[in-house]
Design an enzyme around this catalytic site. Structure first.
Site: not given
Length: 251
Positions: A56, A202
């Site tokens: 993400d 991430h």
């Protein structure tokens, strides 16, 4: 006076009801619902021995290239949930994701929670993000993941209208904290690394502790080694065989 009071109560009740309906889909974030009623939205796959690897908050020129190089070395592909605002600043990196064999998806335009109903805004921002992914990456996205994993009704319905399927995750590494290390990210993720899992990591620290992406980078070889040992394959969501359903409806 009585009529005015009654009207005020009715207006308040209507507002509360609208807010409840807006927030109701966010309940899929609760672990018991993810394991039972919301398995599709959580990202449980049916491909034997497959773990969906997802990132993400990118693309980020300061960190994403290092993640891409690490994935190349490991022979792994992933799904990247992109923020429109980040992609707009680094469109070439979005194209590189696809050229390297990765899948691109939508994480919204800005990384913010949509706590209050605003259907027009939700549709406008999600359409803008989806179009940016398509234009800059050269690939049409199929997935949407809401920021913070809070799937409220407005973005959920907007995603469905745009042909995006909403998906969360079943495992994470808590790689966004200042204290995270490669070992801690792996240790946190390890219990959830089973066939059918969707792992959240991430590739940017734009909404995380500065430099936290380095912990993610250090954890990738450990995660890949674990998967090899347990005969699990790391790959993107497109290979995960998430059970099909009507559009992006939660659950």
């Amino acid at each position: 006076m009585h009529r005015t009071g009654t009207a005020a109560v009715a207006a308040t009740a209507l507002a509360v009801g609208a807010e409840f309906l807006h927030l109701a889909p966010a309940a899929v974030r609760l672990p018991p619902l993810r394991r039972t009623l919301a398995r599709r939205t959580a990202g449980h796959g049916t491909a034997p021995g497959h773990v969906a690897l997802t990132f993400d908050d990118g693309p980020d020129p300061a960190s994403t290239p290092y993640v891409l190089d690490a994935l190349d070395e490991l022979g792994a592909r992933a799904t990247f949930f992109l923020l429109g605002a980040m992609l707009e600043r680094a469109p070439g990196l979005g194209r590189e994701l696809v050229l390297r064999g990765h899948e691109v998806a939508v994480h919204g335009w800005h990384h913010r929670q949509q706590w209050y109903p605003a259907p027009a805004r939700d549709l406008r921002e999600l359409r803008r993000a989806s179009e940016a992914v398509t234009e800059f990456c050269g690939a049409r996205p199929s997935w949407y993941r809401p920021p913070y994993g809070v799937l409220t009704a407005g973005p959920a319905l907007a995603a469905r209208r745009l042909g995006l399927r909403s998906v969360l995750w079943t495992a994470w590494g808590r790689d966004w904290t200042a204290e995270a290390t490669g070992e801690s990210v792996y240790a946190t993720a390890r219990p959830g690394l089973t066939g059918g899992a969707t792992l959240l990591l991430h590739d940017s620290d734009c909404t995380s502790a500065p430099g936290s992406w380095r912990a993610t980078l250090a954890a990738l070889p450990l995660i890949a080694a674990h998967c090899r040992t347990h005969r699990l394959t790391l790959g993107p969501l497109r290979d995960h065989r998430v059970p099909s359903g009507a559009g992006s409806r939660p659950g």
